[in-house]
Design an enzyme around this catalytic site. Structure first.
Site, PDB file in Angstrom:
ATOM      1  N   LYS A  60      11.961  29.270  18.483  1.00 15.58           N
ATOM      2  CA  LYS A  60      10.448  28.750  18.240  1.00 15.58           C
ATOM      3  C   LYS A  60      10.332  27.497  17.351  1.00 15.58           C
ATOM      4  O   LYS A  60      10.663  27.590  16.379  1.00 15.58           O
ATOM      5  CB  LYS A  60       9.554  29.874  17.247  1.00 15.58           C
ATOM      6  N   GLY A  71       4.617  28.317  19.509  1.00 15.89           N
ATOM      7  CA  GLY A  71       3.383  29.004  18.956  1.00 15.89           C
ATOM      8  C   GLY A  71       3.272  28.723  17.382  1.00 15.89           C
ATOM      9  O   GLY A  71       4.132  27.968  16.738  1.00 15.89           O
ATOM     10  N   GLY A  77       3.552  29.893  13.183  1.00 24.84           N
ATOM     11  CA  GLY A  77       4.380  30.778  12.419  1.00 24.84           C
ATOM     12  C   GLY A  77       4.106  32.203  12.252  1.00 24.84           C
ATOM     13  O   GLY A  77       4.716  32.959  12.579  1.00 24.84           O
ATOM     14  N   PRO A  78       2.922  32.296  11.671  1.00 24.02           N
ATOM     15  CA  PRO A  78       2.245  33.553  11.519  1.00 24.02           C
ATOM     16  C   PRO A  78       2.372  34.474  12.642  1.00 24.02           C
ATOM     17  O   PRO A  78       2.512  35.688  12.786  1.00 24.02           O
ATOM     18  CB  PRO A  78       0.913  33.389  11.004  1.00 24.02           C
ATOM     19  N   VAL A  89       4.077  33.561  16.363  1.00 16.93           N
ATOM     20  CA  VAL A  89       5.223  33.774  17.177  1.00 16.93           C
ATOM     21  C   VAL A  89       6.630  33.807  15.963  1.00 16.93           C
ATOM     22  O   VAL A  89       7.382  34.668  16.219  1.00 16.93           O
ATOM     23  CB  VAL A  89       5.471  32.556  17.823  1.00 16.93           C
ATOM     24  N   GLY A  90       6.377  33.204  14.996  1.00 22.62           N
ATOM     25  CA  GLY A  90       7.380  33.355  14.030  1.00 22.62           C
ATOM     26  C   GLY A  90       7.708  34.451  13.508  1.00 22.62           C
ATOM     27  O   GLY A  90       8.785  35.234  13.378  1.00 22.62           O
ATOM     28  N   GLU A  95      17.779  27.771   5.731  1.00 25.99           N
ATOM     29  CA  GLU A  95      17.764  26.600   5.050  1.00 25.99           C
ATOM     30  C   GLU A  95      16.482  26.108   4.540  1.00 25.99           C
ATOM     31  O   GLU A  95      15.721  25.747   5.441  1.00 25.99           O
ATOM     32  CB  GLU A  95      18.501  25.538   6.400  1.00 25.99           C
ATOM     33  N   CYS A 153      14.712  17.118   3.889  1.00 27.64           N
ATOM     34  CA  CYS A 153      14.997  18.248   2.830  1.00 27.64           C
ATOM     35  C   CYS A 153      15.991  17.648   1.777  1.00 27.64           C
ATOM     36  O   CYS A 153      15.883  18.211   0.726  1.00 27.64           O
ATOM     37  CB  CYS A 153      15.424  19.645   3.724  1.00 27.64           C
ATOM     38  N   GLU A 180       8.765  20.020  -4.428  1.00 26.27           N
ATOM     39  CA  GLU A 180       9.145  19.338  -3.470  1.00 26.27           C
ATOM     40  C   GLU A 180       7.770  18.547  -2.812  1.00 26.27           C
ATOM     41  O   GLU A 180       7.038  19.257  -2.629  1.00 26.27           O
ATOM     42  CB  GLU A 180       9.706  20.338  -2.074  1.00 26.27           C
TER      43      GLU A 180
HETATM   44  P1  NAD Z   1       7.486  25.802   7.216  1.00 24.57           P
HETATM   45  O1  NAD Z   1       7.930  26.713   6.470  1.00 24.57           O
HETATM   46  O2  NAD Z   1       5.825  25.640   7.065  1.00 24.57           O
HETATM   47  O3  NAD Z   1       7.481  25.856   8.729  1.00 24.57           O
HETATM   48  C1  NAD Z   1       9.033  25.862   9.278  1.00 24.57           C
HETATM   49  C2  NAD Z   1       8.590  26.894  10.761  1.00 24.57           C
HETATM   50  O4  NAD Z   1       8.337  28.157  10.250  1.00 24.57           O
HETATM   51  C3  NAD Z   1       7.961  26.321  11.772  1.00 24.57           C
HETATM   52  O5  NAD Z   1       8.314  26.651  12.970  1.00 24.57           O
HETATM   53  C4  NAD Z   1       6.569  27.233  11.276  1.00 24.57           C
HETATM   54  O6  NAD Z   1       5.743  27.487  12.530  1.00 24.57           O
HETATM   55  C5  NAD Z   1       7.314  28.584  10.963  1.00 24.57           C
HETATM   56  N1  NAD Z   1       6.571  29.500  10.116  1.00 24.57           N
HETATM   57  C6  NAD Z   1       5.592  29.273   9.450  1.00 24.57           C
HETATM   58  N2  NAD Z   1       4.993  30.221   8.976  1.00 24.57           N
HETATM   59  C7  NAD Z   1       5.782  31.605   9.081  1.00 24.57           C
HETATM   60  C8  NAD Z   1       6.078  32.842   9.075  1.00 24.57           C
HETATM   61  N3  NAD Z   1       4.998  33.309   8.070  1.00 24.57           N
HETATM   62  N4  NAD Z   1       6.541  33.422   9.633  1.00 24.57           N
HETATM   63  C9  NAD Z   1       7.709  32.964  10.462  1.00 24.57           C
HETATM   64  N5  NAD Z   1       7.797  31.639  10.723  1.00 24.57           N
HETATM   65  C10 NAD Z   1       6.874  30.565  10.110  1.00 24.57           C
HETATM   66  O7  NAD Z   1       8.185  24.182   6.749  1.00 24.57           O
HETATM   67  P2  NAD Z   1       7.599  23.099   7.670  1.00 24.57           P
HETATM   68  O8  NAD Z   1       6.505  22.516   6.882  1.00 24.57           O
HETATM   69  O9  NAD Z   1       7.727  22.817   9.007  1.00 24.57           O
HETATM   70  O10 NAD Z   1       9.155  22.163   7.125  1.00 24.57           O
HETATM   71  C11 NAD Z   1       9.128  21.719   5.857  1.00 24.57           C
HETATM   72  C12 NAD Z   1      10.077  22.312   4.956  1.00 24.57           C
HETATM   73  O11 NAD Z   1      11.222  22.638   5.408  1.00 24.57           O
HETATM   74  C13 NAD Z   1      10.405  21.643   3.698  1.00 24.57           C
HETATM   75  O12 NAD Z   1      10.352  22.555   2.529  1.00 24.57           O
HETATM   76  C14 NAD Z   1      11.534  21.204   3.787  1.00 24.57           C
HETATM   77  O13 NAD Z   1      12.423  21.036   2.904  1.00 24.57           O
HETATM   78  C15 NAD Z   1      12.409  22.335   4.670  1.00 24.57           C
HETATM   79  N6  NAD Z   1      13.555  21.774   5.543  1.00 24.57           N
HETATM   80  C16 NAD Z   1      14.905  22.267   5.075  1.00 24.57           C
HETATM   81  C17 NAD Z   1      15.765  21.916   5.788  1.00 24.57           C
HETATM   82  C18 NAD Z   1      17.191  22.470   5.374  1.00 24.57           C
HETATM   83  O14 NAD Z   1      18.078  22.267   6.076  1.00 24.57           O
HETATM   84  N7  NAD Z   1      17.624  22.946   4.204  1.00 24.57           N
HETATM   85  C19 NAD Z   1      15.828  20.997   6.507  1.00 24.57           C
HETATM   86  C20 NAD Z   1      14.594  20.233   6.920  1.00 24.57           C
HETATM   87  C21 NAD Z   1      13.525  20.908   6.430  1.00 24.57           C
END
Ligand code: NAD
Length: 472
Positions: free
Chosen positions: A171, A202, A204-205, A207-208, A246, A280, A379
């Site tokens: 996803k 889709g 996060g809430p 499909v994730g 990550e 990140c 962040e």
């Molecule tokens: P996010 O956590 O909002 O979303 C990441 C993914 O998770 C998306 O696909 C989203 O749809 C999904 N998601 C959201 N809520 C969910 C839930 N309740 N259950 C399951 N899946 C869900 O993050 P973002 O805004 O897309 O990305 C930015 C963040 O990612 C920053 O905090 C950044 O530091 C981090 N990041 C970390 C790394 C690393 O390797 N450590 C790399 C890149 C980004």
């Protein structure tokens, strides 16, 4: 609008989503909707997981050389699409095209190439006393990825998972799903067996969470924010499924008194603002020895002011927009709070000019940031650099470690041994000494709330393997 997808890639073919609802994809430089993709449901996830489960035994039993050959064909199919990939990421994320070609396209291809080699020579079995210790694939992997490096973060999961013999349900972020459609075109062309990799787009809430909670997903490999990572870990814990996380970062760039300050600041600012600061591992806190502090601030302000903002497709653009209007508002809020908390603006800021259209924030440098303040602790994920003076090496280490995160970092000193001593004391998953280059085969991952597990290279492969002891 250029593209209206209604389908997912399940069990080796493109099939229509269960429901009709769609999600818009924007071009953040123009604020226009450029595509729609299906808003998947739990029923779509069920179909994808069933396909991955059915394909698992066959893929796990495939000879390493054959798995490597599949990955090699995927590499060729993606290489043929390299220009399209760079342009797609420039359009859906706003990364300047040159950077999109190098980092958003070149890096995932390099990562995949590394796993072609690793797939061909999987970890050897080992004899321990009367036990034969063997490594086996974990099973069905649910991969959930963010928007900031939309192909790289997928590849950092998909390539090692496939090399290890796992099958995958992906996803991607709903903000940048288009590059995944290109990836799955390449997967189809490469002829991976049906069900080995599956795509569901889709939110996060919906499909994730359906992936993270699915009883037939053996490992949830997630990249994204720390808050979402915690939610996923909770869902997986209920059924004792593995997680690899990550997460976020607030990395420190430590510039000691004997450093080459000109290079350290130039590289440090470039790192902090890479991909509009939506990285990140970005070194978002610059910790400078007091004796070089004013010099560093002058250099940082000059470097920030030299950035050219604008159309990601224009050849001289160095900084694109942020991914969304919401992200721009968050970043603006962090800047306002940083200044209200006593930070001193030395470049950019709320009144600096930005293009009229697009979700831009001017590259911003804030000095005298209190190490305990929100700007030093949270962040930001935008082009905002916090500069903090430090007294000596011990103080630098204490400030660097004053964070709930620990993903990356840097140290600069004319004395490499001194830099290495500081690097070892930093509680973080990676440290670059004197601007050493990124190594895509080195383990990548976080200490503290930056995550659990490692990606890339052979350490990344380990996440997708489990260990069995056979006594004889
Ligand atoms: P996010 O956590 O909002 O979303 C990441 C993914 O998770 C998306 O696909 C989203 O749809 C999904 N998601 C959201 N809520 C969910 C839930 N309740 N259950 C399951 N899946 C869900 O993050 P973002 O805004 O897309 O990305 C930015 C963040 O990612 C920053 O905090 C950044 O530091 C981090 N990041 C970390 C790394 C690393 O390797 N450590 C790399 C890149 C980004």
């Amino acid at each position: 609008m250029d593209l209206a997808r209604t389908d997912f890639y399940l069990d080796g073919r493109w099939v229509d989503a269960c429901a009709d609802a769609t999600l818009p994809v924007h071009n953040p430089a123009t604020e226009e909707v450029v595509a729609t993709v299906p808003a998947g449901t739990a029923a779509d996830v069920d179909r994808a997981v069933a396909a991955a489960r059915a394909a698992f035994d066959g893929w796990a039993a495939t000879a390493p050389a054959e798995r490597a050959a599949h990955l090699d064909r995927l590499h060729a199919a993606l290489t043929a699409r390299a220009d399209d990939i760079a342009r797609t990421v420039a359009r859906e994320l706003g990364t300047p095209l040159k950077l999109a070609a190098r980092v958003q396209t070149g890096l995932p291809l390099t990562v995949l190439r590394g796993y072609v080699d690793l797939a061909a020579r999987p970890p050897a079995q080992e004899t321990v006393g009367n036990s034969l210790v063997v490594r086996e694939p974990v099973g069905v992997v649910g991969a959930i990825t963010p928007w900031n490096y939309p192909l790289h973060q997928v590849m950092a999961k998909l390539a090692p998972a496939l090399a290890a013999g796992c099958t995958v349900v992906l996803k991607p972020s709903e903000l940048t799903p288009l590059v995944s459609y290109l990836l799955f075109d390449a997967i189809h062309e490469a002829g991976l067996p049906p069900g080995v990799v599956n795509l569901v787009t889709g939110t996060g809430p919906v499909v994730g969470e359906a992936i993270a909670a699915h009883p037939d997903v053996d490992l949830v490999s997630f990249t994204g924010s720390t808050a979402t990572g915690a939610r996923i870990a909770h869902l997986a814990a209920d059924r004792i499924a593995r997680v690899a996380l990550e997460l976020g970062g607030k990395s420190a760039n430590v510039i000691l008194d004997d450093a080459d300050v000109v290079t350290a600041v130039k590289v440090g600012v470039g790192n902090a603002f890479l991909n509009s600061g939506q990285t990140c591992t970005a070194w978002t806190r610059m910790l400078v020895h007091r004796s070089r502090y004013d010099e560093a601030l002058t250099l940082a302000a000059k470097a920030a002011q030299a950035y050219r903002l604008g159309d990601p497709f224009a050849p001289d653009t160095r900084l694109g927009p942020l991914v969304s209007a919401a992200q721009r508002e968050r970043v603006r809020g962090h800047v306002a709070r940083g200044l209200a908390d006593g930070g001193r603006l030395v470049a950019g800021g709320p009144d600096a000019p930005v293009p009229d259209r697009g979700w831009f924030v001017a590259p911003t440098v804030i000095a005298d940031v209190d190490p305990d303040s929100a700007l030093a602790q949270e962040e930001v994920f935008g082009p905002v650099l916090a500069v903090i003076p430090v007294d000596d090496d011990d103080h630098a280490v204490a400030v660097a470690n004053n964070s709930r995160y620990g993903l990356a970092g840097a140290v600069w000193s004319a004395d490499e041994d001194r830099a290495l001593r500081v690097a070892r004391r930093m509680r973080t998953g990676a440290v670059d000494v004197n601007g050493a280059p990124f190594n895509p085969l080195a383990p990548f991952g976080g200490y503290k709330q930056s995550g659990i597990g490692r990606e890339l290279g052979r350490y990344g492969l380990d996440e997708f393997l489990q260990t069995k002891a056979i006594q004889r």
